[in-house]
Design an enzyme around this catalytic site. Structure first.
Site, mmCIF file in Angstrom:
data_model
loop_
_atom_site.group_PDB
_atom_site.id
_atom_site.type_symbol
_atom_site.label_atom_id
_atom_site.label_comp_id
_atom_site.label_asym_id
_atom_site.label_seq_id
_atom_site.Cartn_x
_atom_site.Cartn_y
_atom_site.Cartn_z
ATOM 1 N N LEU A 36 -23.101 55.084 49.679
ATOM 2 C CA LEU A 36 -23.505 53.703 49.986
ATOM 3 C C LEU A 36 -22.854 52.703 49.040
ATOM 4 C CD1 LEU A 36 -26.973 52.308 50.840
ATOM 5 C CD2 LEU A 36 -25.858 51.455 48.778
ATOM 6 N N LEU A 37 -22.328 51.644 49.648
ATOM 7 C CA LEU A 37 -21.809 50.511 48.865
ATOM 8 C C LEU A 37 -22.771 49.349 49.038
ATOM 9 C CD1 LEU A 37 -18.206 49.014 48.976
ATOM 10 C CD2 LEU A 37 -20.124 47.655 49.802
ATOM 11 N N ASN A 38 -23.074 48.635 47.927
ATOM 12 C CA ASN A 38 -23.708 47.325 48.113
ATOM 13 C C ASN A 38 -22.982 46.264 47.303
ATOM 14 O OD1 ASN A 38 -25.516 48.968 46.279
ATOM 15 N ND2 ASN A 38 -26.651 47.087 46.065
ATOM 16 N N ASP A 39 -23.622 45.489 46.485
ATOM 17 C CA ASP A 39 -23.027 44.263 45.935
ATOM 18 C C ASP A 39 -21.626 44.407 45.326
ATOM 19 O OD1 ASP A 39 -25.742 44.028 46.210
ATOM 20 O OD2 ASP A 39 -26.133 43.413 44.156
ATOM 21 N N SER A 99 -26.129 45.405 39.255
ATOM 22 C CA SER A 99 -25.080 44.386 39.397
ATOM 23 C C SER A 99 -24.845 43.556 38.140
ATOM 24 C CB SER A 99 -25.431 43.451 40.546
ATOM 25 O OG SER A 99 -25.219 44.141 41.746
ATOM 26 N N ASP A 159 -28.815 41.150 37.235
ATOM 27 C CA ASP A 159 -27.583 40.610 37.804
ATOM 28 C C ASP A 159 -26.984 39.465 36.986
ATOM 29 O OD1 ASP A 159 -28.476 42.351 39.802
ATOM 30 O OD2 ASP A 159 -29.269 40.749 41.056
#
Ligand code: FRU
Length: 480
Positions: A36-39, A99, A159
């Site tokens: 899975l990829l997110n930000d 992040s 973040d």
């Protein structure tokens, strides 16, 4: 103990050697080799190269203990994935290197990110951590520099986005008050080690805003065309007509920052993208002074996508350049993407009544620029069509809206997204189709719709149509 870094890096290497060929795999967007990829994280131009990192769970198509995956490019067009930059293998980040951002200092590349720790009783800790690298590839962890939020905030504190102004380092960070109001906090530092909390610069129920979300994630703060912009992803905003229709939102406030009193006078919140999948974007400024952005083409908790069968989920948007004019941010695909263009096909001055297909304009990986005028009645374009599927983009003249409809796009989530248009007699659409994604830049970036669609391979058609009449002034098509 198994070496997490080696295990994840093996996935990158295998993917580089033998890229898989599953049907929804993207042709020119960044996506994870597996998992899975997110930000997008740490976007920066460093020593002549663009670096973009990303939140990555290499081992499953679900959110988990995140690594920082790492892509490098000379031109924002051809990217190479290299070894992961951060592995969650230390106690202050054991549940994920969350992040954050990158900056250059004394010719070294630094990463500033959130170390996420979840305890067995359900509570969590968040540390703001530094890492640095001499070559932009291998990072040495320097450990936490901020151990937790200030008084009055929960551990949803993450973040960090960092920049330097004169001799001071500044950082904005996403936060939540104890009574569950989303906020953005500002910190400063002189030496990068000792950080001082200054104040809340924006948030739900402050600066004239009413109730506006229980958590604000991934803030970014920058100057653009003379305005100060706060870009942020708030969670918990109620849907309001065609606005805020996604589970979580991403948008920006335009204002004026008083550097002496740290007060941000800002206006209303504008949604950055009108499609279904767009979240947690991050910007950087490059050597040409351009403000560039990558977004995550996904949405938290919306993980029921068909690519999971093939061992991966989610992707990054195309890189975009931001511009500030007419009191709003315009987004356009970066110039460099023109390098991807092959086989140009062009048409001029075509009247449309009912339906029309044009020779050569079809496929599942292309760039298509449409300039339409004399629009009367519902008019638009259907892409990825076959007998059973279509993705519809059209003008609703009566209600002065542009509509994106993926109810018959194929597999995956369905639904409709809309935005208001000032003029409905003419329209420019700049579309990037990439197998299972679509980005539509409307009227030179005044609005953008970013979404995933999962049509079958046979759905390759493009149909222009009007229920009354319209004129296609100019069509440009490039295979990619
Ligand atoms: C946003 C986010 C961030 C967090 C990261 C974890 O999508 O929830 O707030 O740092 O993802 O992967």
């Amino acid at each position: 103990m198994e070496d997490l870094f080696l295990k994840a890096n093996k996935i990158v290497e295998e993917n580089n050697e033998t890229p898989p060929k599953d049907r929804y795999r993207l042709n020119y967007h960044l996506m994870p080799s597996k998992g899975l990829l997110n930000d997008p994280n740490g976007f920066i131009f460093y020593r002549g190269k663009y670096h973009i990192f990303y939140q990555w769970n290499p081992f499953a198509c679900e959110h988990g203990s995140k690594f920082w995956g790492h892509f490098v490019s000379d031109d924002l067009c051809d990217w190479k994935e290299i070894e992961p930059a951060l592995t969650p293998d230390t106690k202050y980040e054991k549940n994920g290197c969350y992040s954050g951002s990158a900056f250059e200092h004394n010719d070294e590349l630094y990463l500033f990110y959130t170390g996420n720790v979840k305890h067995s009783n359900g509570s969590r800790d968040s540390y703001q951590c530094l890492a640095k690298s001499k070559d932009g590839i291998k990072f040495e962890k320097l450990g936490p520099v901020i151990d937790g939020p200030p008084q009055g905030y929960t551990k949803h504190f993450r973040d960090p986005k960092i920049w330097k102004k004169e001799n001071t380092w500044y950082m904005v960070i996403g936060a939540q008050t104890k009574d569950e109001q989303g906020r953005v906090l500002l910190y400063t530092s002189i030496d990068l080690k000792k950080w001082e909390y200054k104040k809340e610069i924006a948030g739900s129920q402050i600066n004239g805003l009413s109730e506006f979300g229980y958590m604000w994630e991934c803030p970014d703060f920058f100057e653009l065309g003379g305005a100060d912009i706060l870009l942020v992803s708030p969670q918990g905003i109620e849907e309001n007509g065609d606005k805020y229709n996604n589970l979580y939102q991403t948008g920006y406030f335009i204002g004026d920052y008083g550097w002496k009193n740290n007060k941000f006078n800002h206006g209303e919140f504008f949604e950055m993208d009108r499609g279904f999948e767009f979240y947690a974007p991050q910007t950087t400024i490059d050597s040409q002074g351009r403000r560039l952005l990558f977004g995550w083409m996904g949405m938290p908790e919306m993980d029921d996508e068909p690519t999971k069968k093939d061992g991966w989920i989610h992707a990054m948007t195309l890189p975009r350049e931001l511009d500030y004019k007419n009191n709003k941010i315009y987004q356009k695909p970066v110039e460099e993407l023109k390098k991807l263009r092959k086989n140009k096909i062009e048409y001029h001055e075509i009247k449309v009544k009912e339906e029309l297909s044009l020779d050569g304009i079809e496929g599942d990986s292309y760039e298509l620029i449409i300039e339409m005028s004399a629009i009367e009645g519902r008019s638009g374009i259907r892409v990825r069509t076959s007998e059973t599927e279509k993705t519809d983009i059209y003008i609703d003249v009566e209600n002065k809206k542009l509509i994106f409809d993926r109810n018959q796009s194929g597999e995956g989530y369905r639904g409709i997204r809309k935005c208001d248009l000032e003029r409905v007699d003419r329209l420019k659409l700049h579309i990037f189709m990439d197998r299972s994604s679509i980005e539509i830049f409307v009227n030179d970036g005044e609005e953008v719709f970013t979404s995933r669609i999962f049509p079958s391979k046979k759905s390759q058609g493009v149909v222009f149509y009007s229920l009354e009449a319209c004129k296609l002034d100019k069509i440009r098509y490039y295979k990619i």
